[in-house]
Design a protein around this motif. Structure first.
Motif, PDB file in Angstrom:
ATOM      1  N   VAL A   5     102.636  36.817 -44.755  1.00 44.43           N
ATOM      2  CA  VAL A   5     104.082  36.876 -44.996  1.00 44.43           C
ATOM      3  C   VAL A   5     104.723  37.970 -44.155  1.00 44.43           C
ATOM      4  CG1 VAL A   5     105.881  37.064 -46.740  1.00 44.43           C
ATOM      5  CG2 VAL A   5     103.689  36.059 -47.346  1.00 44.43           C
ATOM      6  N   GLY A   6     104.069  39.132 -44.055  1.00 44.56           N
ATOM      7  CA  GLY A   6     104.653  40.253 -43.331  1.00 44.56           C
ATOM      8  C   GLY A   6     104.823  40.014 -41.850  1.00 44.56           C
ATOM      9  N   PHE A   7     103.907  39.257 -41.237  1.00 48.74           N
ATOM     10  CA  PHE A   7     103.960  39.037 -39.792  1.00 48.74           C
ATOM     11  C   PHE A   7     104.708  37.759 -39.404  1.00 48.74           C
ATOM     12  CE2 PHE A   7     100.853  42.306 -39.926  1.00 48.74           C
ATOM     13  CZ  PHE A   7     100.769  42.871 -38.677  1.00 48.74           C
ATOM     14  N   PHE A   8     104.742  36.776 -40.298  1.00 48.54           N
ATOM     15  CA  PHE A   8     105.317  35.478 -39.933  1.00 48.54           C
ATOM     16  C   PHE A   8     106.477  35.045 -40.825  1.00 48.54           C
ATOM     17  CE2 PHE A   8     100.771  35.383 -38.848  1.00 48.54           C
ATOM     18  CZ  PHE A   8     100.849  35.208 -37.480  1.00 48.54           C
ATOM     19  N   GLY A   9     106.744  35.765 -41.904  1.00 49.21           N
ATOM     20  CA  GLY A   9     107.739  35.323 -42.874  1.00 49.21           C
ATOM     21  C   GLY A   9     109.162  35.335 -42.379  1.00 49.21           C
ATOM     22  N   ASN A  10     109.457  36.064 -41.301  1.00 53.57           N
ATOM     23  CA  ASN A  10     110.828  36.129 -40.799  1.00 53.57           C
ATOM     24  C   ASN A  10     111.150  35.053 -39.756  1.00 53.57           C
ATOM     25  OD1 ASN A  10     109.075  37.360 -38.923  1.00 53.57           O
ATOM     26  ND2 ASN A  10     110.757  38.491 -38.002  1.00 53.57           N
ATOM     27  N   LEU A  11     110.182  34.243 -39.381  1.00 49.63           N
ATOM     28  CA  LEU A  11     110.418  33.202 -38.389  1.00 49.63           C
ATOM     29  C   LEU A  11     111.217  32.057 -39.003  1.00 49.63           C
ATOM     30  CD1 LEU A  11     106.891  33.076 -36.721  1.00 49.63           C
ATOM     31  CD2 LEU A  11     108.880  34.424 -36.024  1.00 49.63           C
ATOM     32  N   ASP A  12     111.938  31.329 -38.161  1.00 50.81           N
ATOM     33  CA  ASP A  12     112.731  30.206 -38.663  1.00 50.81           C
ATOM     34  C   ASP A  12     111.859  29.198 -39.407  1.00 50.81           C
ATOM     35  OD1 ASP A  12     114.956  31.325 -37.600  1.00 50.81           O
ATOM     36  OD2 ASP A  12     115.123  29.957 -35.896  1.00 50.81           O
ATOM     37  N   GLU A  13     110.728  28.876 -38.814  1.00 53.17           N
ATOM     38  CA  GLU A  13     109.789  27.933 -39.430  1.00 53.17           C
ATOM     39  C   GLU A  13     108.588  28.714 -39.949  1.00 53.17           C
ATOM     40  OE1 GLU A  13     110.428  24.963 -40.042  1.00 53.17           O
ATOM     41  OE2 GLU A  13     112.001  24.345 -38.650  1.00 53.17           O
ATOM     42  N   ALA A  14     108.861  29.601 -40.909  1.00 52.43           N
ATOM     43  CA  ALA A  14     107.811  30.486 -41.410  1.00 52.43           C
ATOM     44  C   ALA A  14     106.662  29.706 -42.036  1.00 52.43           C
ATOM     45  CB  ALA A  14     108.394  31.457 -42.430  1.00 52.43           C
ATOM     46  N   GLY A  15     106.984  28.648 -42.765  1.00 51.63           N
ATOM     47  CA  GLY A  15     105.933  27.850 -43.384  1.00 51.63           C
ATOM     48  C   GLY A  15     104.995  27.258 -42.351  1.00 51.63           C
ATOM     49  N   LYS A  16     105.557  26.697 -41.275  1.00 50.71           N
ATOM     50  CA  LYS A  16     104.727  26.124 -40.212  1.00 50.71           C
ATOM     51  C   LYS A  16     103.926  27.216 -39.504  1.00 50.71           C
ATOM     52  CE  LYS A  16     107.739  22.170 -39.206  1.00 50.71           C
ATOM     53  NZ  LYS A  16     108.586  21.503 -38.189  1.00 50.71           N
ATOM     54  N   ALA A  17     104.550  28.370 -39.300  1.00 47.66           N
ATOM     55  CA  ALA A  17     103.847  29.465 -38.632  1.00 47.66           C
ATOM     56  C   ALA A  17     102.663  29.944 -39.467  1.00 47.66           C
ATOM     57  CB  ALA A  17     104.812  30.625 -38.371  1.00 47.66           C
TER      58      ALA A  17
END
Length: 621
Positions: A355-367
């Motif tokens: 969550v900390g590294f990828f949660g801010n991306l637009d497609e966080a779930g996919k990331a």
């Protein structure tokens, strides 16, 4: 980047050499967790020297500070382990929140602070007496890995950002020059002009990302950094000017009020003169940067005073992602507490990282799903290393050959795919790579793998609970932020900073362009938003000037700002205030005093932006 590109394999060789040197030194000096040093080399090594120094500094600082924080928590709460877990979770979440708010290389240090706090304080909660040793060992291992990366990079093909900087800067200036030509020649609305405009806005935002690494590149002098910042600042000022210049041809020819049209024409002439002077300064600074041409004393002084384009934080997004981090932490810690699972702490760590590294991306779930897939691949790689490669490595030369067969091709892949670094780092991090190899029981290894994947999957569910995802939603959120920011500028004198407003608005526009359509498509997302930018800058200037004026002009400007505010609050057409704005223009033209010119400029800017800004607000309502 092609598979046989020499730069790709030079990077892989440097990564491999740094990792093997770090491993050998760690074993030689008796450090107990040698794989930490090797993993650090995988994470810190980068194709450019500046990026290596950036990550090295902040990784070490984040690790050291987290080690100290862990010891402070243990000294205060060693006898209350549940409270220590709660406090560690809150502190690590705050660290990740700081990383989300800070859009500079410093964010990496905050992320590593949160990760190390989980590794030292949470994983070691049952044995607080060993926390000091764990913290010292981790700091030493990571420091060793960093030192090896710096050493290898300094002697094996060090690569400065300077060549890329010059090439990209020239490309950026070419795009700005194309837009200036479009504006001067009257190409207002064709696809080529829109594409040129979009490229410039994206370029200005990209310069900030590059500028964050310049300070850490020993081959880029302080003067060159200042030249880049000075050029960026002038490009930032040119954007609303060019947008206003192109708006002039759309607004003035249809205006039936001759006096107002004359005032707008006068403002247009001043704008052209200022734009020409500013573009000339850009050319002079670029000549100094690329060819060492001396600048006039006053211009050189202004170059030294230049600062990088600030990247404003997204507080709303950071708050939501932080909520997701805390939720994942609470759920995973609860599972750990209920089951007493010995690998519960590992699941907590991987969930927080996801969550900390990828949660801010637009497609966080996919990331995060991609992260889970690469983590699974990394665990398979770890099994191959642990149970296939290491048992056959009877001595150090055989170990080096075996690891080279894995690290070199993956390292070459990592030169163009950041996920390959995760593959290598997680794979090596799950091997018991010590001075004397002793494989863990396979069932224990599988349990560790299960905990890692479980933590990531829980993280994916948690981020889906706290925020909506997708580019379309991100664009709508940025549009709403533009409206809120414009309302705030009309209300608060302390927010009425034209340059600060322009920084925030351009950053949002660059984000919208990147998400809405390819830059070359000629899509007109930028045009209406630039009109809002110009309107906001004009309102900010008027807001500042209203406080320094007295009499009828001040009353007129205040009344005008009140009308704008009412239009924004009720989503009404801003075009309704045009008669009032024209009266303010005539009054300002007849006024006297030192502020008259600044008031006139703000009113002219607002008048030119009003039609498109009103349409943009209605479209986003």
């Amino acid at each position: 980047m092609k598979i046989f590109d020499p730069n790709r394999w030079v990077f892989a060789i440097k990564l491999f050499l740094a990792g093997m040197i770090a491993y050998a030194v760690s074993v030689r000096v008796g450090l107990p967790q040698s794989y930490w040093a090797v993993v650090t080399c995988c994470v810190v090594m980068n194709p450019t020297t500046g990026a290596i120094h950036t990550k090295a500094i902040y990784r070490f600082c984040g690790t050291l500070c987290a080690g100290i924080a862990s010891l402070l928590l243990a000294s205060a709460l060693a006898n209350v382990p549940h409270l220590m877990i709660v406090c560690a979770g809150v502190v690590s979440t705050l660290a990740f929140a700081v990383a989300l708010l800070d859009r500079t290389p410093r964010a990496y240090g905050a992320q590593l602070f949160g990760v190390t706090l989980i590794i030292v304080a949470v994983a070691g909660v049952d044995a607080p007496g060993h926390m000091f040793d764990t913290a010292v060992e981790r700091v030493c291992e990571i420091g060793l890995g960093i030192a090896c990366c710096a050493f290898v990079d300094s002697i094996v093909a060090p690569r400065s950002l300077a060549p890329a900087l010059h090439a990209r800067l020239q490309s950026w200036l070419d795009h700005m020059g194309a837009w200036i030509d479009d504006a001067m020649s009257g190409h207002r609305d064709d696809a080529t002009a829109r594409a040129d405009r979009s490229r410039v806005i994206v370029d200005i935002a990209a310069m900030s990302t590059l500028a964050g690494q310049l300070a850490y590149d020993p081959h880029v002098s302080a003067w060159k950094r200042q030249c880049v910042f000075a050029i960026q600042g002038r490009l930032l000022r040119l954007v609303p000017m060019l947008s206003g210049l192109m708006a002039y041809g759309r607004v003035v020819p249809g205006d039936t009020d001759e006096q107002v049209a004359g005032l707008l024409t006068q403002g247009h002439q001043e704008l052209v003169a200022e734009l020409t002077a500013l573009w000339s300064e850009v050319g002079q600074i670029n000549a100094s940067l690329t060819h060492g041409v001396a600048l006039a004393a006053d211009l050189a002084q202004r170059v030294w005073q230049a600062r990088a384009f600030p990247l404003p934080p997204d507080v709303g997004l950071a708050a939501r992602v932080s909520g997701g981090i805390l939720l994942a932490y609470a759920l995973l810690c609860g599972l750990w507490w209920v089951t007493g699972w010995s690998y519960g702490a590992n699941a907590v760590l991987m969930g927080m990282v996801a969550v900390g590294f990828f949660g801010n991306l637009d497609e966080a779930g996919k990331a995060i799903r991609t992260f889970a897939r690469f983590s699974a691949m990394a665990l398979v790689l770890a099994a191959v290393i642990s149970y296939g490669l290491l048992p056959m490595a009877a001595d150090f030369p055989l170990l080096v050959v075996g690891l080279a067969l894995l690290m070199l091709p993956i390292g070459a892949w990592a030169a163009s795919n950041s996920m390959a670094i995760l593959l290598l780092g997680i794979g090596l991090g799950n091997t018991n790579l010590q001075a004397v190899y002793s494989p863990v029981e396979f069932g224990v290894f599988l349990e560790s793998c299960l905990s890692s994947l479980l933590g990531i999957l829980v993280a994916q569910e948690c981020i889906g609970m706290v925020r909506r995802m997708g580019s379309a939603h991100a664009v709508q959120r940025l549009l709403q932020a533009s409206r809120v920011d414009l309302q705030r500028v009309t209300r608060q004198a302390d927010a009425a900073d034209p340059d600060g407003y322009a920084n925030r608005a351009l950053d949002r526009i660059a984000g919208m362009i990147g998400r809405n359509a390819p830059v070359d498509s000629g899509d007109d997302m930028a045009g209406p938003q630039l009109a809002l930018l110009r309107a906001g800058m004009a309102i900010a200037s008027l807001r500042q000037l209203a406080g320094s004026r007295a009499g009828d002009l001040r009353h007129t400007v205040e009344s005008l700002l009140t009308g704008i505010r009412a239009g924004l609050d009720h989503k009404a057409q801003l075009e309704a205030i045009r008669p009032q704005l024209d009266r303010a223009l005539r009054m300002a033209a007849a006024a006297a005093g030192p502020e008259r010119h600044a008031v006139m400029r703000g009113l002219v800017g607002l008048r030119l932006a009003l039609p498109e800004a009103s349409a943009a607000l209605e479209a986003g309502a």
